[in-house]
Enzyme design. Structure first.
Site, mmCIF file in Angstrom:
data_model
loop_
_atom_site.group_PDB
_atom_site.id
_atom_site.type_symbol
_atom_site.label_atom_id
_atom_site.label_comp_id
_atom_site.label_asym_id
_atom_site.label_seq_id
_atom_site.Cartn_x
_atom_site.Cartn_y
_atom_site.Cartn_z
ATOM 1 N N TYR A 31 1.420 7.485 -4.120
ATOM 2 C CA TYR A 31 1.520 6.881 -2.796
ATOM 3 C C TYR A 31 2.849 7.337 -2.219
ATOM 4 O O TYR A 31 3.897 6.849 -2.630
ATOM 5 C CB TYR A 31 1.527 5.361 -2.901
ATOM 6 C CG TYR A 31 0.170 4.728 -2.973
ATOM 7 C CD1 TYR A 31 -0.614 4.848 -4.110
ATOM 8 C CD2 TYR A 31 -0.333 3.989 -1.908
ATOM 9 C CE1 TYR A 31 -1.859 4.252 -4.183
ATOM 10 C CE2 TYR A 31 -1.572 3.380 -1.976
ATOM 11 C CZ TYR A 31 -2.326 3.520 -3.111
ATOM 12 O OH TYR A 31 -3.560 2.925 -3.182
ATOM 13 N N HIS A 64 -6.402 11.138 -0.124
ATOM 14 C CA HIS A 64 -7.418 10.133 -0.321
ATOM 15 C C HIS A 64 -7.460 9.132 0.822
ATOM 16 O O HIS A 64 -8.511 8.819 1.353
ATOM 17 C CB HIS A 64 -7.168 9.437 -1.648
ATOM 18 C CG HIS A 64 -7.996 8.243 -1.826
ATOM 19 N ND1 HIS A 64 -7.588 7.005 -1.435
ATOM 20 C CD2 HIS A 64 -9.229 8.120 -2.295
ATOM 21 C CE1 HIS A 64 -8.552 6.157 -1.688
ATOM 22 N NE2 HIS A 64 -9.552 6.800 -2.209
ATOM 23 N N HIS A 65 -6.317 8.603 1.170
ATOM 24 C CA HIS A 65 -6.306 7.812 2.391
ATOM 25 C C HIS A 65 -4.933 7.769 3.033
ATOM 26 O O HIS A 65 -3.933 8.076 2.397
ATOM 27 C CB HIS A 65 -6.905 6.414 2.181
ATOM 28 C CG HIS A 65 -5.979 5.383 1.651
ATOM 29 N ND1 HIS A 65 -6.127 4.797 0.421
ATOM 30 C CD2 HIS A 65 -4.877 4.801 2.200
ATOM 31 C CE1 HIS A 65 -5.179 3.925 0.228
ATOM 32 N NE2 HIS A 65 -4.390 3.887 1.278
ATOM 33 N N HIS A 111 -1.921 8.422 0.411
ATOM 34 C CA HIS A 111 -2.369 8.258 -0.961
ATOM 35 C C HIS A 111 -2.972 9.586 -1.420
ATOM 36 O O HIS A 111 -3.996 10.003 -0.920
ATOM 37 C CB HIS A 111 -3.394 7.116 -0.989
ATOM 38 C CG HIS A 111 -4.058 6.920 -2.302
ATOM 39 N ND1 HIS A 111 -5.012 5.972 -2.507
ATOM 40 C CD2 HIS A 111 -3.911 7.549 -3.469
ATOM 41 C CE1 HIS A 111 -5.421 6.030 -3.756
ATOM 42 N NE2 HIS A 111 -4.772 6.979 -4.358
ATOM 43 N N HIS A 158 -11.191 -2.580 2.582
ATOM 44 C CA HIS A 158 -10.467 -1.744 1.610
ATOM 45 C C HIS A 158 -10.444 -2.358 0.212
ATOM 46 O O HIS A 158 -9.972 -3.476 0.019
ATOM 47 C CB HIS A 158 -9.039 -1.522 2.101
ATOM 48 C CG HIS A 158 -8.234 -0.611 1.222
ATOM 49 N ND1 HIS A 158 -8.504 0.735 1.116
ATOM 50 C CD2 HIS A 158 -7.201 -0.844 0.404
ATOM 51 C CE1 HIS A 158 -7.647 1.286 0.272
ATOM 52 N NE2 HIS A 158 -6.840 0.347 -0.183
ATOM 53 N N HIS A 197 -10.325 -0.627 -4.151
ATOM 54 C CA HIS A 197 -10.218 0.632 -4.894
ATOM 55 C C HIS A 197 -11.514 0.908 -5.647
ATOM 56 O O HIS A 197 -12.566 0.402 -5.275
ATOM 57 C CB HIS A 197 -8.984 0.605 -5.790
ATOM 58 C CG HIS A 197 -7.725 0.754 -4.997
ATOM 59 N ND1 HIS A 197 -6.488 0.459 -5.476
ATOM 60 C CD2 HIS A 197 -7.533 1.162 -3.720
ATOM 61 C CE1 HIS A 197 -5.581 0.695 -4.538
ATOM 62 N NE2 HIS A 197 -6.186 1.112 -3.474
ATOM 63 N N MET A 254 -7.571 -3.749 -5.030
ATOM 64 C CA MET A 254 -7.172 -4.428 -3.803
ATOM 65 C C MET A 254 -8.426 -5.069 -3.228
ATOM 66 O O MET A 254 -9.536 -4.687 -3.576
ATOM 67 C CB MET A 254 -6.623 -3.428 -2.793
ATOM 68 C CG MET A 254 -5.249 -2.896 -3.118
ATOM 69 S SD MET A 254 -4.641 -1.979 -1.700
ATOM 70 C CE MET A 254 -2.963 -1.687 -2.194
#
Ligand SMILES: *[C@@H]1O[C@H](CO)[C@@H](O)[C@H](O)[C@H]1NC(C)=O
Ligand SMILES: *[C@@H]1O[C@H](CO)[C@@H](O)[C@H](O)[C@H]1NC(C)=O
Ligand SMILES: *[C@@H]1O[C@H](CO)[C@@H](O)[C@H](O)[C@H]1NC(C)=O
Ligand SMILES: *[C@@H]1O[C@H](CO)[C@@H](O)[C@H](O)[C@H]1NC(C)=O
Ligand SMILES: *[C@@H]1O[C@H](CO)[C@@H](O)[C@H](O)[C@H]1NC(C)=O
Ligand SMILES: *[C@@H]1O[C@H](CO)[C@@H](O)[C@H](O)[C@H]1NC(C)=O
Ligand SMILES: *[C@@H]1O[C@H](CO)[C@@H](O)[C@H](O)[C@H]1NC(C)=O
Ligand SMILES: *[C@@H]1O[C@H](CO)[C@@H](O)[C@H](O)[C@H]1NC(C)=O
Length: 614
Positions: A206, A238-239, A306, A387, A389, A462
């Site tokens: 991150y 990834h994001h 990320h 959101h 994971h 999350m």
């Protein structure tokens, strides 16, 4: 009688444009490629009758198939197959997959063919269906992420299991497209991105940095976001999340771990925009946008990228980020984002080996006025972003007022980690100060041997929903977490809320019974609700988890009940022969074989219409 004749003549005029000519195509606003190398292209849209129209265009002159899978697997899939024989006859049929080698035609044909055309390169099939049919062999189209299946062959011998086949997750229930929005006459762009960042050789990274927003002397509105992704030969980014910073924060410089040793890199918690793998650009509704340039506005953002360098490739350089579009042509309202769900912290844990494990996070807005510094106007929620994971399978947010559930704000019961994007509400939803927002996440950890803790890395979990609303207030997040002491007590663990105490949960001998006990205890436990403002003020209070009532599904539609002009294709019952992988078709299936050429179709219609009208 005479009407039959007149109707028949009318139909003669109609038919060429319904089945073989160039029908005036309905305006289908949404589109996506469904396979690699752009062999399959889908366009779709929802009409006022709540029917969804699809146009499937495939690079083949053979048979084409499209449909819905329960979770990506073949058995239980709802498939429609069509094509044009070399002699011009059309075939089209609503089927379902029984097992890995058997495709059966549905008793009830619930897909209506609108047109099927073919040229030297493409076969194009236009058809529609109700979101919910009455046939148990059809899958409902819902606000969940759809798992689409497409397949095709090189000729018209339908061999579903031998053709090329693709599957893809796609969100179909879209209500607004960028082309439905008004673009301002004057606009500027500005990039929020990293500058040649050397991506470390780590599975998950991150990276965070603080970037100023455009310096404007007067109020402007940010109305559009677009991903700017450095091309790589792997899916590295990834994001991306962009958070607004309040005035109060003293921000660090450089790029560092978002959730590492320096806690300052986790400052600023108000999400402005989220983009994740599979997402596209996003434009706000015409009446609202994000304000910049006034004393109340953020001047800095935190950019969080990320990276997933699963193959541990060295030497990767990245400059990805988000491009913003902003304008001095102001809209009526300022947009803001409310972050709800479970406070990201290890007191949120998911046992290993769970088929389905639910966790809850509460937001009680009754303290909003006090936290805001002045009364909070009603929140008009127009979009959301969910959101979790890797182990997340579903997210749902429910709204309560005076202890009564009003409804589900947003949900996805087929959540796909790789498809996180801002999604539109069908209608604007109002949240009044005092309402409660309860977020439920469902996780699956059958593939894990250790406990999964709440946390920022991809291997942690999350459970968040970001609600996009207007007009803005000063609250940035409102999230809950359960009282760990109570859960530990129920599980007969050492009662401790220290990190060691929480980690000791991993030593428990988890079986399906203890999993259920933990799930129940975490739901019964008091929740600590943490509310934060954009200036990082925090307030904690306690609350309880209410039950979520699942609303009844809408009534199903049976198109064979109604025979009308537009139901032409269903009525004439264009059908496909047996398409068993084993080719062991029964006589019953053979007798349902009814292949119609253009002339046969007209004839069938004349008979049908005279039956109806005489
Ligand atoms: C067209 O070809 C198909 C498949 O060979 C056959 O089943 C059908 O009867 C033919 N139709 C006409 C009108 O000849
Ligand atoms: C991507 O490129 C790198 C070199 O830049 C190479 O080492 C790696 O094998 C490539 N990966 C794939 C999947 O092609
Ligand atoms: C930010 O600081 C300015 C003055 O520098 C002040 O006028 C404004 O109210 C502050 N904004 C917030 C949200 O506190
Ligand atoms: C945010 O709080 C400040 C006082 O702390 C207040 O002046 C301001 O109006 C609030 N902003 C909104 C949008 O309510
Ligand atoms: C719980 O049951 C499922 C089957 O329903 C099984 O696959 C799973 O391994 C079990 N979990 C544990 C922790 O025993
Ligand atoms: C939310 O707060 C109000 C006021 O403190 C309280 O009456 C209510 O029970 C709380 N809701 C929940 C679910 O705890
Ligand atoms: C059939 O017709 C009735 C009456 O017009 C209507 O209410 C119903 O929605 C129609 N059903 C379908 C599936 O179109
Ligand atoms: C749909 O309507 C047809 C004709 O009325 C009827 O035969 C069939 O049983 C109905 N199907 C369902 C699932 O209700």
């Amino acid at each position: 009688c005479a009407c039959a004749l007149i109707l028949g003549m009318l139909l003669l005029l109609f038919i060429p444009c319904l089945c073989s000519g160039q029908p005036a195509p309905p305006l289908l606003r949404f589109s996506s490629f469904l396979g690699p190398s752009n062999m399959v292209y889908l366009r779709w849209d929802l009409d006022e009758q709540e029917m969804m129209t699809f146009e499937l265009q495939v690079h083949t002159t053979g048979w084409v198939a499209f449909g819905f899978s329960p979770h990506g697997e073949l058995p239980g899939s709802d498939i429609v197959i069509g094509g044009i024989f070399p002699n011009g006859s059309i075939y089209f049929s609503d089927c379902h997959v029984v097992d890995e080698a058997t495709l059966e035609e549905d008793e009830s044909q619930d897909y209506q063919l609108l047109s099927l055309t073919e040229d030297e390169t493409f076969t194009t099939m236009l058809f529609k269906r109700h979101l919910r049919t009455c046939d148990l062999n059809d899958l409902d189209i819902t606000v969940d992420t759809a798992r689409l299946i497409t397949a095709f062959g090189t000729d018209d011998t339908v061999q579903f299991f031998k053709g090329q086949r693709f599957s893809k997750s796609l969100f179909l229930m879209r209500y607004r497209d960028a082309s439905d929005s008004a673009d301002p006459k004057i606009f500027f762009t500005y990039d929020l991105r990293l500058d040649n960042f050397a991506v470390p050789v780590e599975e998950t990274k991150y990276a965070c940095t603080f970037i100023p927003l455009p310096m404007v002397k007067q109020k402007h509105h940010i109305y559009k976001f677009e991903p700017v992704i450095t091309p790589h030969n792997i899916t590295l980014v990834h994001h991306i999340l962009v958070y607004a910073c309040g005035n109060a924060s003293v921000l660090p410089s450089g790029i560092d771990d978002c959730y590492g040793a320096d806690p300052d890199f986790a400052l600023c918690s108000q999400v402005l925009v989220g983009w994740a793998l599979g997402g596209e650009s996003y434009q706000f509704p015409d009446e609202a946008a994000l304000s910049i340039g006034t004393p109340l506005d953020p001047q800095y953002i935190r950019l969080e990228i990320h990276y997933s360098n699963f193959d541990l490739l060295p030497g990767l350089i990245d400059s990805s980020g988000i491009r913003i579009y902003y304008t001095p042509e102001l809209r009526k309202y300022d947009v803001a984002v409310l972050q709800t769900g479970i406070f990201t912290f290890p007191v949120h844990f998911i046992p290993p080996g769970a088929e389905s494990y639910r966790s809850y996070g509460l937001c009680n807005t009754s303290q909003f006025d006090e936290m805001n510094g002045m009364p909070v106007p009603e929140l008009h929620v127009f979009a959301y972003l969910l959101h979790t994971h890797l182990s997340g399978r579903g997210v749902k947010a429910a709204q309560y007022r005076n202890g009564e559930q009003l409804g589900i704000i947003c949900e996805d019961n087929k959540y796909d980690f790789t498809l996180q994007e801002i999604r539109e509400m069908k209608e604007i939803l109002t949240i009044k100060p005092g309402d409660e927002i309860l977020v439920e996440c469902t996780f699956q950890t059958l593939d894990r041997s250790g406990i999964t803790f709440g946390g920022p890395s991809t291997m942690n979990e999350m459970c968040l929903t970001f609600l996009f609303y207007y007009p803005r207030n000063n609250i940035s997040s409102c999230m809950g977490y359960p009282d760990i002491l109570y859960i530990a007590h129920v599980l007969k663990q050492e009662a401790s809320d220290t990190m060691e105490g929480i980690m000791a949960m991993d030593l428990l001998d988890w079986d399906n019974e203890t999993i259920k006990t933990a799930e129940k205890a975490a739901k019964e436990a008091d929740q600590v609700v943490a509310i934060k403002t954009i200036n990082e003020l925090q307030k904690n209070e306690r609350g309880l988890i209410r039950d979520i009532i699942i609303p009844e599904r809408a009534a199903c539609h049976n198109i064979s009940e109604n025979l009308s002009l537009s139901d032409l294709r269903a009525a004439t019952n264009l059908r496909l022969a047996a398409v068993h992988g084993s080719e062991s078709s029964t006589t019953k299936e053979k007798s349902s074989l009814l292949l119609l050429s253009l002339t046969q179709l007209v004839f069938a219609w004349l008979i049908l219409s005279s039956e109806l009208w005489m």
